[in-house]
Design a protein around this motif. Sequence first.
Motif, short mmCIF file in Angstrom:
data_model
loop_
_atom_site.label_atom_id
_atom_site.label_comp_id
_atom_site.label_asym_id
_atom_site.label_seq_id
_atom_site.Cartn_x
_atom_site.Cartn_y
_atom_site.Cartn_z
N CYS A 4 20.02 -25.50 61.61
CA CYS A 4 21.19 -25.24 60.79
C CYS A 4 21.95 -26.19 61.48
CB CYS A 4 21.67 -23.79 60.95
SG CYS A 4 23.20 -23.63 60.00
N ARG A 5 22.85 -26.89 60.61
CA ARG A 5 23.87 -27.86 61.26
C ARG A 5 25.21 -27.09 61.78
NH1 ARG A 5 23.32 -33.01 62.90
NH2 ARG A 5 25.29 -34.16 62.53
N ILE A 6 25.35 -26.06 61.29
CA ILE A 6 26.57 -25.16 61.57
C ILE A 6 26.26 -24.04 62.92
CG2 ILE A 6 28.23 -23.34 61.02
CD1 ILE A 6 28.63 -26.24 59.60
N CYS A 7 25.24 -23.67 62.92
CA CYS A 7 24.97 -22.48 63.99
C CYS A 7 23.69 -22.72 64.86
CB CYS A 7 24.77 -20.92 63.63
SG CYS A 7 23.41 -20.67 62.51
N GLY A 8 22.88 -23.55 64.44
CA GLY A 8 21.62 -23.99 65.10
C GLY A 8 20.55 -23.07 64.92
N ARG A 9 20.71 -22.13 64.35
CA ARG A 9 19.36 -21.50 63.79
C ARG A 9 18.42 -22.11 62.94
NH1 ARG A 9 22.88 -16.72 61.33
NH2 ARG A 9 24.21 -16.30 63.13
N ALA A 10 17.37 -21.63 62.58
CA ALA A 10 16.36 -22.17 61.84
C ALA A 10 16.88 -22.30 60.30
CB ALA A 10 14.99 -21.57 61.71
N SER A 11 16.80 -23.51 59.78
CA SER A 11 17.25 -23.67 58.11
C SER A 11 16.26 -22.95 57.70
CB SER A 11 17.30 -25.08 58.13
OG SER A 11 16.08 -25.86 58.05
N GLY A 39 29.61 -25.99 56.13
CA GLY A 39 29.16 -27.32 56.41
C GLY A 39 29.71 -28.53 55.23
N ALA A 40 29.39 -27.77 53.94
CA ALA A 40 29.98 -28.61 52.75
C ALA A 40 31.44 -28.88 52.60
CB ALA A 40 29.61 -27.99 51.50
N ALA A 41 32.33 -27.91 53.05
CA ALA A 41 33.59 -28.10 53.00
C ALA A 41 34.11 -28.93 54.14
CB ALA A 41 34.40 -26.63 53.46
#
Length: 114
Positions: A4-11, A39-41
Amino acid sequence: MRACRICGRASRGFFFAHLLRADLYPTYAFCSRRCQDAGAAIAKRRNGMIDKTDTETKAIKAARQSFAEVIGELGLMPEFEGRSAAEIDRIIEACVDGFRDAMGRIALNDDIPF
């Protein structure tokens, strides 16, 4: 599996590409709708970028020398003296983004010569 680009967990199948243009902008993966919205914001505020990769940061820094050579050849160095590295990087990024956007528009119009 991508992180995940925000929190680093698996997408988990949540993706975002600015203006739905994966041909022009990076596609980001997220773990949840909450991270996707965040992320979109961020990407919308930054014209498609969430953050620069290490490679992008290194490439921009490396381009400073070429930039300095050109402005020196054109006699423009005095106008840039005293500018911070961040300001110079901003100019370089704007040039790269403008070039990339123009190439995308040209390609969409089938204007690329063979």
